[in-house]
Scaffold this active site. Structure first.
Site, short mmCIF file in Angstrom:
data_model
loop_
_atom_site.label_atom_id
_atom_site.label_comp_id
_atom_site.label_asym_id
_atom_site.label_seq_id
_atom_site.Cartn_x
_atom_site.Cartn_y
_atom_site.Cartn_z
N ARG A 1 -50.65 54.59 -93.44
CA ARG A 1 -51.13 54.53 -94.82
C ARG A 1 -50.04 54.04 -95.75
O ARG A 1 -50.32 53.32 -96.72
CB ARG A 1 -51.69 55.88 -95.27
CG ARG A 1 -52.46 55.78 -96.58
CD ARG A 1 -53.54 56.82 -96.69
NE ARG A 1 -54.61 56.62 -95.75
CZ ARG A 1 -55.64 55.79 -95.93
NH1 ARG A 1 -55.73 55.05 -97.03
NH2 ARG A 1 -56.59 55.70 -95.03
N HIS B 1 -49.92 50.35 -95.19
CA HIS B 1 -51.12 49.78 -95.81
C HIS B 1 -50.94 49.65 -97.32
O HIS B 1 -51.36 48.65 -97.92
CB HIS B 1 -52.32 50.66 -95.49
CG HIS B 1 -53.57 50.28 -96.18
ND1 HIS B 1 -54.04 50.96 -97.29
CD2 HIS B 1 -54.49 49.30 -95.93
CE1 HIS B 1 -55.18 50.41 -97.69
NE2 HIS B 1 -55.47 49.42 -96.89
#
Length: 202
Positions: free
Chosen positions: A35, A38
């Site tokens: 994450r 990302h």
């Protein structure tokens, strides 16, 4: 209530995994690494981030049991959409040897006490101040950004022995700090049940 994942996010993670093998990371570490990458489109975070799976497991349990989440700036709060957060920067004042960010951390600690999750994504001085307090945190996500004090404050966090997510380099920021917390928020609650089952068997 399960989070609805937008097709663009699904495709983004699919592409990430074609460019980087994250399968060797344990579950929560993998969730945080992916994450954060990302959020920044920066694959180097895979080797820059530092965390411990055991500490993440305990933080995950505390978070989902309702432990307070404290942030250093509103930009971090804006990135954490599924949990109320505490940010005292608007109430803080700078003083001799004390930045507004550091004072905000003092005010937040007075409000929430021990056991909170602290998410520092902007100010190294906020992280430095946190390390002077007896916060007994569930987790410190220390990912401030900058050329002055950022890397040093994160090194001090790692040396403190507190349960933490940090990174070695000077990069970081509000988006990646929020992403690290969101990774724990979004991870399936079935993970906790699986972890409990694993402990019972061992």
């Amino acid at each position: 209530m399960n989070r609805v994942i937008h097709p663009i996010e699904q495709e983004s993670f699919r592409r990430l995994r074609t460019r980087l093998d994250t399968s060797h990371f344990p579950p929560l570490t993998r969730a945080v690494v992916e994450r954060v990458i990302h959020s920044a489109a920066d694959l180097d975070y895979a080797t820059d981030l530092v965390m411990d799976e055991g500490a993440l497991e305990k933080a995950y349990a505390a978070l989902h049991a309702g432990a307070p989440v404290v942030v250093d700036v509103e930009m971090v709060a804006a990135g954490i959409t599924r949990r109320e957060t505490v940010c005292r920067l608007k109430d803080a004042e700078a003083g001799p040897g004390l930045t507004r960010s550091a004072h905000a951390i003092r005010l937040a600690y007075e409000q929430v006490g021990p056991g909170a999750l602290w998410v520092i994504g902007n100010a190294p001085t906020a992280l430095e101040e946190l390390l002077t307090l007896d916060v007994s945190p569930a987790l410190v996500i220390g990912l401030p950004v900058g050329f002055v004090g950022a890397a040093e404050s994160k090194a001090a966090l790692r040396e403190s022995g507190l349960p933490a997510v940090s990174n070695v380099s000077e990069k970081g920021g509000s988006a990646v700090a929020a992403a690290a917390l969101n990774a724990l928020l979004y991870h399936p609650t079935s993970y906790a049940e699986a972890a409990e089952h694993s402990e019972e068997k061992s």
